[in-house]
Design a protein around this motif. Structure first.
Motif, PDB file in Angstrom:
ATOM      1  N   ARG A  72       0.792  -1.380   0.776  1.00 22.98           N
ATOM      2  CA  ARG A  72      -0.196  -0.403  -0.265  1.00 22.98           C
ATOM      3  C   ARG A  72       1.035   0.995  -0.170  1.00 22.98           C
ATOM      4  O   ARG A  72       2.195   1.058   0.802  1.00 22.98           O
ATOM      5  CB  ARG A  72      -0.790  -0.121   0.865  1.00 22.98           C
ATOM      6  CG  ARG A  72      -2.499  -0.974   0.733  1.00 22.98           C
ATOM      7  CD  ARG A  72      -2.815  -0.453   2.278  1.00 22.98           C
ATOM      8  NE  ARG A  72      -2.813  -0.210   3.667  1.00 22.98           N
ATOM      9  CZ  ARG A  72      -3.826   0.542   3.901  1.00 22.98           C
ATOM     10  NH1 ARG A  72      -4.615   1.897   3.274  1.00 22.98           N
ATOM     11  NH2 ARG A  72      -2.901   1.230   4.767  1.00 22.98           N
ATOM     12  N   ARG A  82      -8.013  13.663  -6.598  1.00 28.91           N
ATOM     13  CA  ARG A  82      -7.978  12.574  -7.627  1.00 28.91           C
ATOM     14  C   ARG A  82      -6.638  11.710  -8.252  1.00 28.91           C
ATOM     15  O   ARG A  82      -6.605  10.515  -8.874  1.00 28.91           O
ATOM     16  CB  ARG A  82      -9.089  13.049  -9.049  1.00 28.91           C
ATOM     17  CG  ARG A  82      -9.982  14.084  -8.383  1.00 28.91           C
ATOM     18  CD  ARG A  82     -10.976  14.024  -9.360  1.00 28.91           C
ATOM     19  NE  ARG A  82     -12.853  14.109  -8.657  1.00 28.91           N
ATOM     20  CZ  ARG A  82     -12.624  16.469  -8.462  1.00 28.91           C
ATOM     21  NH1 ARG A  82     -11.864  16.628  -9.325  1.00 28.91           N
ATOM     22  NH2 ARG A  82     -14.162  16.510  -8.286  1.00 28.91           N
ATOM     23  N   GLU A  87      -5.423   8.810  -6.246  1.00 29.44           N
ATOM     24  CA  GLU A  87      -6.601   7.735  -6.562  1.00 29.44           C
ATOM     25  C   GLU A  87      -6.271   7.436  -7.569  1.00 29.44           C
ATOM     26  O   GLU A  87      -6.234   5.535  -7.672  1.00 29.44           O
ATOM     27  CB  GLU A  87      -7.730   8.465  -6.643  1.00 29.44           C
ATOM     28  CG  GLU A  87      -8.748   7.244  -6.667  1.00 29.44           C
ATOM     29  CD  GLU A  87     -10.445   8.259  -6.353  1.00 29.44           C
ATOM     30  OE1 GLU A  87     -11.010   7.336  -5.186  1.00 29.44           O
ATOM     31  OE2 GLU A  87     -11.354   8.447  -6.944  1.00 29.44           O
ATOM     32  N   ASP A 109      -3.060   4.497  -1.986  1.00 32.40           N
ATOM     33  CA  ASP A 109      -4.668   4.509  -1.689  1.00 32.40           C
ATOM     34  C   ASP A 109      -4.895   5.010  -0.651  1.00 32.40           C
ATOM     35  O   ASP A 109      -6.444   5.531  -0.237  1.00 32.40           O
ATOM     36  CB  ASP A 109      -3.543   2.921  -0.256  1.00 32.40           C
ATOM     37  CG  ASP A 109      -5.198   1.757  -0.123  1.00 32.40           C
ATOM     38  OD1 ASP A 109      -5.448   1.130  -1.073  1.00 32.40           O
ATOM     39  OD2 ASP A 109      -5.549   1.385   1.214  1.00 32.40           O
ATOM     40  N   THR A 148     -12.806  12.394  -4.352  1.00 33.69           N
ATOM     41  CA  THR A 148     -12.820  10.651  -4.235  1.00 33.69           C
ATOM     42  C   THR A 148     -13.626   9.901  -4.352  1.00 33.69           C
ATOM     43  O   THR A 148     -14.748  10.133  -3.366  1.00 33.69           O
ATOM     44  CB  THR A 148     -11.422  10.000  -4.210  1.00 33.69           C
ATOM     45  OG1 THR A 148     -12.054  10.422  -2.771  1.00 33.69           O
ATOM     46  CG2 THR A 148     -10.266  11.522  -4.389  1.00 33.69           C
ATOM     47  N   SER A 149     -13.780   8.211  -4.609  1.00 31.89           N
ATOM     48  CA  SER A 149     -14.662   7.842  -3.955  1.00 31.89           C
ATOM     49  C   SER A 149     -14.177   6.221  -3.292  1.00 31.89           C
ATOM     50  O   SER A 149     -14.190   5.504  -2.758  1.00 31.89           O
ATOM     51  CB  SER A 149     -15.040   6.898  -5.432  1.00 31.89           C
ATOM     52  OG  SER A 149     -14.151   6.518  -6.464  1.00 31.89           O
ATOM     53  N   ARG A 150     -12.928   6.060  -3.871  1.00 27.58           N
ATOM     54  CA  ARG A 150     -11.566   5.043  -3.213  1.00 27.58           C
ATOM     55  C   ARG A 150     -10.643   5.866  -1.844  1.00 27.58           C
ATOM     56  O   ARG A 150     -10.753   4.636  -1.270  1.00 27.58           O
ATOM     57  CB  ARG A 150     -11.289   3.762  -4.646  1.00 27.58           C
ATOM     58  CG  ARG A 150     -10.414   2.497  -4.193  1.00 27.58           C
ATOM     59  CD  ARG A 150      -9.145   2.383  -4.844  1.00 27.58           C
ATOM     60  NE  ARG A 150      -8.645   3.550  -5.975  1.00 27.58           N
ATOM     61  CZ  ARG A 150      -7.405   3.430  -5.027  1.00 27.58           C
ATOM     62  NH1 ARG A 150      -6.877   2.860  -3.952  1.00 27.58           N
ATOM     63  NH2 ARG A 150      -6.294   4.965  -5.370  1.00 27.58           N
ATOM     64  N   ARG A 188      -8.639   6.483   0.376  1.00 25.74           N
ATOM     65  CA  ARG A 188      -8.497   6.602   1.635  1.00 25.74           C
ATOM     66  C   ARG A 188      -7.555   8.193   2.696  1.00 25.74           C
ATOM     67  O   ARG A 188      -7.001   8.586   1.071  1.00 25.74           O
ATOM     68  CB  ARG A 188      -7.744   5.385   2.797  1.00 25.74           C
ATOM     69  CG  ARG A 188      -8.570   4.184   2.691  1.00 25.74           C
ATOM     70  CD  ARG A 188      -7.685   2.577   2.918  1.00 25.74           C
ATOM     71  NE  ARG A 188      -8.439   1.642   3.175  1.00 25.74           N
ATOM     72  CZ  ARG A 188      -9.026   1.068   3.016  1.00 25.74           C
ATOM     73  NH1 ARG A 188      -9.868   1.980   4.373  1.00 25.74           N
ATOM     74  NH2 ARG A 188      -9.442   0.109   3.071  1.00 25.74           N
ATOM     75  N   ARG A 194     -13.459   5.064   4.927  1.00 28.25           N
ATOM     76  CA  ARG A 194     -12.115   5.473   4.477  1.00 28.25           C
ATOM     77  C   ARG A 194     -11.019   6.634   5.214  1.00 28.25           C
ATOM     78  O   ARG A 194     -10.138   6.515   4.521  1.00 28.25           O
ATOM     79  CB  ARG A 194     -12.458   6.747   2.924  1.00 28.25           C
ATOM     80  CG  ARG A 194     -12.723   5.155   1.664  1.00 28.25           C
ATOM     81  CD  ARG A 194     -12.946   5.952   0.561  1.00 28.25           C
ATOM     82  NE  ARG A 194     -13.921   7.141   0.292  1.00 28.25           N
ATOM     83  CZ  ARG A 194     -13.444   8.174  -0.205  1.00 28.25           C
ATOM     84  NH1 ARG A 194     -13.119   8.839  -0.851  1.00 28.25           N
ATOM     85  NH2 ARG A 194     -14.983   8.686  -0.512  1.00 28.25           N
TER      86      ARG A 194
END
Length: 304
Positions: free
Chosen positions: A6, A25, A28, A33, A59-61, A63, A93
């Motif tokens: 990671r 972004r 990401e 990560d 963002t969506s993923r 952390r 997240r």
């Protein structure tokens, strides 16, 4: 342990909300990560809680987290509520990095008492107990030397149960022992000088770094396999295969994973060695100026 790699990056500021969202972004999209924000009262840095909330919204993923929240700047009851809110709004997240607070200039400029390291570590240990207690269900009571909580129940509760992932960083034995007992992620670093002016130069080198891993392994006992070990990449130098390398670009830390010098393949091989041989799988890019050079490494290794 056979953990996947990671990668995180410390991002300190941006010139606008749009630029900040763009930085998040980009991390990401590049396979990072985590986006991490430091916590200091002096210098050109965003306030961490507001900054990571904005990054999560963009963002969506990815952390979001801190490296690290200075415990002396916030009462843990306040931090517990703020962190739970960020974790809920980001759908789990949050990776909350905690530290004692260490930079003497922060304390001097703000008129805060800069107490000895042992006092600050003891206070952090109590703060962690308060955080975990307030994130649990039901009223929480705690009467310690530094904090007193009486029948307090907070909402919201964090999305991740029983609590957000906790990161503790440090290099001294007391901090590493606390991290081994309490943290989900440990960021191994050099010990900080007691006067708060920077890293302790006597604590560098390969032997000292390996000793910290051994200390964590022994102090963690039965929970070692649940801990994610990592460190910050403080110096990065990637050269082409046939490009000469200057000895001046080396440092006392160059045999540790905190300094990555060589070709792309050299660096990939070195990170694999530290993961496969010494269990380090979480690497934090400390300087945003190195992002362009480091992204190809992340793209090759992240998640593997």
């Amino acid at each position: 342990m056979d953990r996947p790699f990671r990668f995180a990056a410390v991002i300190r500021e941006a010139e606008s909300a749009r630029a900040w969202a763009g930085k998040a972004r980009r991390l990401e999209d590049s396979g990072f990560d985590v986006l991490l924000v430091p916590d200091h009262l002096v210098g050109p840095r965003f306030a961490p809680i507001a900054a990571i909330t904005a990054a999560a919204c963009a963002t969506s993923r990815l952390r979001v987290g801190t490296l690290v929240v200075a415990n002396d700047f916030r009462h843990p009851a306040v931090l517990a509520k703020e962190a739970a809110t960020v974790d809920l709004l980001s759908e789990g997240r949050l990776e909350l990095g905690l530290g004692t607070g260490w930079m003497a200039a922060d304390y001097a400029c703000a008129g805060l008492a800069f107490e000895p390291p042992g006092v600050r570590v003891d206070r952090l240990a109590e703060a962690i107990a308060v955080l975990k207690g307030l994130w649990a269900d039901g009223p929480f009571t705690f009467h310690g030397e530094h904090y007193r909580i009486t029948g307090l129940e907070q909402w919201p509760k964090p999305s991740r149960r029983p609590h957000p992932r906790l990161l503790l960083g440090g290099g001294g034995p007391r901090m590493l022992g606390l991290a081994a007992r309490e943290a989900d992620v440990i960021n191994l670093g050099m010990r900080v000088r007691a006067d708060g002016t920077g890293p302790d130069g006597t604590d560098g080198g390969l032997d000292a770094f390996l000793a910290k891993i051994d200390l964590v392994r022994r102090a963690a006992a039965g929970r070692y396999d649940r801990i994610e070990l990592g460190t910050s990449v403080q110096q990065l130098g990637i050269r082409k295969q046939d490009e000469p390398w200057s000895a001046a670009d080396s440092s006392r830390q160059d045999r540790t994973p905190q300094v990555l010098l060589g070709t792309h393949q050299d660096i990939v091989d070195k990170l694999r060695y530290w993961r496969d041989t010494h269990d380090l799988s979480y690497f934090v890019l400390h300087h945003e100026r190195d992002l362009d050079a480091f992204i190809p490494v992340v793209e090759e290794l992240a998640g593997h």
